[in-house]
Design a protein around this motif. Sequence first.
Motif: not given
Length: 268
Positions: A71-92
């Motif tokens: 799940e972590a790999r799938s979420l991380a791979a879906s991020a297309q920008s650092l802003v989106e990655l930070e948002r996904l990581l904050g919600a993880y």
Amino acid sequence: MAEDRPLNHDEMLSVLDWYRAAGVDLAVGEEPVDRFAQRPPARVTLPNVPGPAGVVDRPAEPLLLGGDPSEARSLAASAQSLVELERLLGAYDGCGLKLRATQLVFADGNPEAEIMLIGEAPGAEEDRQGKPFVGKSGQLLDRMLGAIGLDRTKVYIANTVPWRPPGNRTPTPEEMALCLPFLHRQVELVAPKLVMTLGGPAMQTVFSTSNGIIKMRGKWSDVSFGNHEVAAIATLHPAYLLRNPAAKQQAWRDMLSLKLRASELGLL
């Protein structure tokens, strides 16, 4: 002698905050427990689900307790920008470290920098401020960077783990497995030309080795982060240098090596 009385609300919060900062995250009972005499927990499985005519269409599977690395790999791979990655990581919520940390410590510095520094995990001050390397070790890191003509506007700083482990302990392999996909995607999105790791645990994670930092520091190697390959070098952690000032000479040689390689690439 202090008065033996019940603590009020504010005092209890202060005590709990002190326990959290000290790494206490498990309540114990009045009687001692012999952990060696305890049996391991029984394996939990999901029941078979019967389909039409009594046919079982799904076999029993182990019940995963905690986060799922896929799940972590799938979420991380879906991020297309650092802003989106930070948002996904904050919600993880897959990594248990998040439950004990004050906040996410994502990164600091210039996201367009071509030099990236990677530490291990946030400490107490980083946990409070939400930025990596802001305590005494961060002040020393700033001086180290300044000595070779760099500062936080010219580098990007992150950690292998974005939440503070209780008591500043080393993250477990399970915690690392859940956080590593996000770090790899973070490096991919920044796409630095040079990487420097700070300290043994970060070096072992990035270089995929069990060797010690003294053996590995100062040596350049090509390292892959997902689809991004970059030259990387390891050095000693600033916190270690504060405890062992004599080791600053070794770290200085590593910083000079970083400066030389950056100059050759036209980054300085």
